[in-house]
Design a protein around this motif. Structure first.
Motif, PDB file in Angstrom:
ATOM      1  N   TYR A 136     -17.004  30.363  25.141  1.00 38.54           N
ATOM      2  CA  TYR A 136     -18.058  29.375  24.941  1.00 38.54           C
ATOM      3  C   TYR A 136     -17.858  28.653  23.610  1.00 38.54           C
ATOM      4  O   TYR A 136     -17.236  29.200  22.689  1.00 38.54           O
ATOM      5  N   PRO A 137     -18.400  27.445  23.484  1.00 40.22           N
ATOM      6  CA  PRO A 137     -18.234  26.698  22.231  1.00 40.22           C
ATOM      7  C   PRO A 137     -18.743  27.425  20.990  1.00 40.22           C
ATOM      8  O   PRO A 137     -18.248  27.202  19.887  1.00 40.22           O
ATOM      9  N   ASP A 138     -19.735  28.332  21.164  1.00 42.98           N
ATOM     10  CA  ASP A 138     -20.295  29.056  20.008  1.00 42.98           C
ATOM     11  C   ASP A 138     -19.543  30.342  19.680  1.00 42.98           C
ATOM     12  O   ASP A 138     -19.969  31.110  18.809  1.00 42.98           O
ATOM     13  N   GLY A 139     -18.433  30.614  20.370  1.00 42.14           N
ATOM     14  CA  GLY A 139     -17.618  31.785  20.073  1.00 42.14           C
ATOM     15  C   GLY A 139     -17.857  32.981  20.971  1.00 42.14           C
ATOM     16  O   GLY A 139     -17.089  33.953  20.932  1.00 42.14           O
ATOM     17  N   ALA A 152     -19.856  35.446  38.277  1.00 46.40           N
ATOM     18  CA  ALA A 152     -19.658  36.775  37.693  1.00 46.40           C
ATOM     19  C   ALA A 152     -19.905  37.855  38.730  1.00 46.40           C
ATOM     20  O   ALA A 152     -20.537  37.618  39.763  1.00 46.40           O
ATOM     21  N   LYS A 153     -19.419  39.060  38.402  1.00 46.18           N
ATOM     22  CA  LYS A 153     -19.756  40.259  39.168  1.00 46.18           C
ATOM     23  C   LYS A 153     -19.874  41.451  38.211  1.00 46.18           C
ATOM     24  O   LYS A 153     -20.959  41.844  37.831  1.00 46.18           O
ATOM     25  N   ILE A 154     -18.754  42.040  37.801  1.00 53.85           N
ATOM     26  CA  ILE A 154     -18.740  43.213  36.925  1.00 53.85           C
ATOM     27  C   ILE A 154     -18.049  42.796  35.631  1.00 53.85           C
ATOM     28  O   ILE A 154     -16.945  42.249  35.677  1.00 53.85           O
ATOM     29  N   GLY A 155     -18.672  43.034  34.474  1.00 52.47           N
ATOM     30  CA  GLY A 155     -17.990  42.611  33.263  1.00 52.47           C
ATOM     31  C   GLY A 155     -18.761  42.880  31.990  1.00 52.47           C
ATOM     32  O   GLY A 155     -19.801  43.544  31.989  1.00 52.47           O
ATOM     33  N   PHE A 156     -18.236  42.334  30.890  1.00 51.42           N
ATOM     34  CA  PHE A 156     -18.812  42.585  29.562  1.00 51.42           C
ATOM     35  C   PHE A 156     -18.486  41.408  28.645  1.00 51.42           C
ATOM     36  O   PHE A 156     -17.720  40.503  29.011  1.00 51.42           O
ATOM     37  N   ASN A 157     -19.090  41.424  27.456  1.00 51.82           N
ATOM     38  CA  ASN A 157     -18.852  40.339  26.507  1.00 51.82           C
ATOM     39  C   ASN A 157     -18.325  40.878  25.172  1.00 51.82           C
ATOM     40  O   ASN A 157     -18.166  42.082  24.996  1.00 51.82           O
ATOM     41  N   ASN A 158     -18.039  39.957  24.247  1.00 51.13           N
ATOM     42  CA  ASN A 158     -17.463  40.364  22.964  1.00 51.13           C
ATOM     43  C   ASN A 158     -18.509  40.878  21.983  1.00 51.13           C
ATOM     44  O   ASN A 158     -18.194  41.130  20.819  1.00 51.13           O
ATOM     45  N   GLU A 188     -23.888  36.960  29.042  1.00 48.17           N
ATOM     46  CA  GLU A 188     -23.915  36.021  27.923  1.00 48.17           C
ATOM     47  C   GLU A 188     -24.864  36.460  26.809  1.00 48.17           C
ATOM     48  O   GLU A 188     -24.921  35.815  25.759  1.00 48.17           O
ATOM     49  N   CYS A 189     -25.587  37.571  27.010  1.00 47.97           N
ATOM     50  CA  CYS A 189     -26.609  37.988  26.049  1.00 47.97           C
ATOM     51  C   CYS A 189     -26.002  38.667  24.820  1.00 47.97           C
ATOM     52  O   CYS A 189     -24.985  39.344  24.897  1.00 47.97           O
ATOM     53  N   GLU A 190     -26.686  38.497  23.702  1.00 48.94           N
ATOM     54  CA  GLU A 190     -26.248  39.072  22.433  1.00 48.94           C
ATOM     55  C   GLU A 190     -26.480  40.578  22.370  1.00 48.94           C
ATOM     56  O   GLU A 190     -25.698  41.302  21.756  1.00 48.94           O
ATOM     57  N   ASP A 191     -27.571  41.060  22.999  1.00 53.79           N
ATOM     58  CA  ASP A 191     -27.924  42.474  22.884  1.00 53.79           C
ATOM     59  C   ASP A 191     -28.809  42.883  24.047  1.00 53.79           C
ATOM     60  O   ASP A 191     -29.122  42.080  24.929  1.00 53.79           O
ATOM     61  N   MET A 192     -29.233  44.150  24.052  1.00 55.18           N
ATOM     62  CA  MET A 192     -30.017  44.701  25.153  1.00 55.18           C
ATOM     63  C   MET A 192     -31.368  44.023  25.308  1.00 55.18           C
ATOM     64  O   MET A 192     -31.829  43.787  26.421  1.00 55.18           O
TER      65      MET A 192
END
Length: 342
Positions: A136-139, A152-158, A188-192
């Motif tokens: 994404y443009p914001d990193g 999407a289906k199964i996955g994770f983010n940075n 796409e969420c930052e946290d829980m």
């Protein structure tokens, strides 16, 4: 199609991300839509005209939720030379089909922040699935195993937040955000807490369970059935789910083999030992119950027009390491590939 699961990398604003996705996975997206159209949607009581009408309704629901997803879907259609409603129909395939077939087993270990599942579906999708890496443009970055054309289906983010999915079977109206769009929104969420907010804002009109975990050892399950929802918490450091409701106030059908897989996983957990990546993969590799096994062999399914159904992939995500360990097909001895968000 190649034996190697392709990694489709996309970036930029929503429409451009979608266009890149559509163009880079064109053959797989077209083949996936054609397979659904000719073999899977035909098992639904809906006609093609009704599926098309539902797809337009889904488009409105997604647009109300977040216009960036409708822009991306239109970009996918543009890049893949398909109509937007066809891509909407893929992203709403769970809502259109809600098939009564044996499905997935999901687990989260708080020790080690490990999240994983089997993905059980139709054999043909094993050779079509892709890994979609979104920048994404914001990193922010997301890595998801998915069917071509789906967000999407199964996955994770940075940020170390990941999600798995179990289908449930219960009546629901077509008034909420489709499962495969909501999965991307969670990733796409930052946290829980942000993930909880996204799930709450998506309404209750679906029949599914989302298992959301992060790299710090936090995890929740969220069941949706019959227009209601309930949050689940880990027990003794583990959250386990198959394809029936665990919350006592939710009602739904019990999909074939769901209870058998749940009980077998519980037996494995009671055997003790380290709750590490090897242990999680071992549970997801259990083949002790034939066609009712966690790692399910392909077998003919009458409810799906006698198509072969079984485990298309097994996924273990190390959320602290931000790595995905992925094995194709229902074969415990097959190679496990490692993918990272570097």
């Amino acid at each position: 199609m190649s034996d190697k699961i392709p990694v489709i990398k996309i970036n930029g604003p929503p429409f451009e991300r979608g266009r890149l996705y559509g163009f880079r996975a064109l053959a797989r997206i077209q083949a996936t839509y054609e397979f659904y159209d000719k073999h899977l949607f035909t098992t639904s009581p809906l006609t093609q005209a009704q599926i098309r009408e539902r797809s337009y309704r889904v488009a409105d629901l997604i647009d109300t939720f977040d216009t960036s997803y409708t822009e991306e879907i239109h970009g996918i259609a543009n890049g893949a030379s398909l109509e937007p409603w066809q891509i909407y129909s893929l992203n709403a395939r769970t809502e259109i089909l809600n098939a009564q077939v044996a499905e997935c087993t999901s687990l989260y270990f708080q020790d080690g922040a490990l999240l994983g599942q089997t993905w059980d579906w139709v054999r043909e999708l094993e050779s079509l699935m892709v890994l979609l890496e979104v920048e994404y443009p914001d990193g922010r970055r997301v890595l998801t195993l998915t069917e071509p054309g789906m967000l999407a289906k199964i996955g994770f983010n940075n940020k170390g937040l990941g999600v798995c999915l179990n289908i449930l079977l219960a009546p629901h109206s077509l008034t909420g955000v489709p499962v495969h769009v909501l999965l991307r929104a969670i990733m796409e969420c930052e946290d829980m807490e942000a993930a909880r907010d996204v799930i709450r804002n998506a309404g209750n009109a679906r029949s599914s369970h989302f298992m959301v975990g992060d790299g710090s050892g936090s995890c929740i399950g969220m069941e949706f059935a019959g227009g209601r929802s309930q949050e689940l918490q880990p027990q003794d450091g583990v959250l386990l789910h198959t394809n029936h409701c665990l919350a006592p106030n939710l009602k739904g059908a019990i999909l074939p083999s769901s209870q058998e897989r749940y009980q077998r996983a519980m037996e494995c957990l009671k055997n003790g030992g380290e709750r590490d990546r090897s242990a999680l993969l071992a549970i997801l590799s259990d083949q002790s119950q034939g066609d009712l096994s966690i790692l399910c062999p392909y077998h003919s399914e009458a409810l799906m027009g006698n198509l072969q159904v079984g485990t298309c992939a097994t996924v273990v995500m190390d959320l602290a390491e931000q790595a995905m360990y992925l094995r194709r097909g229902p074969h415990a001895g097959a190679i496990v590939e490692r993918y990272r968000l570097d």
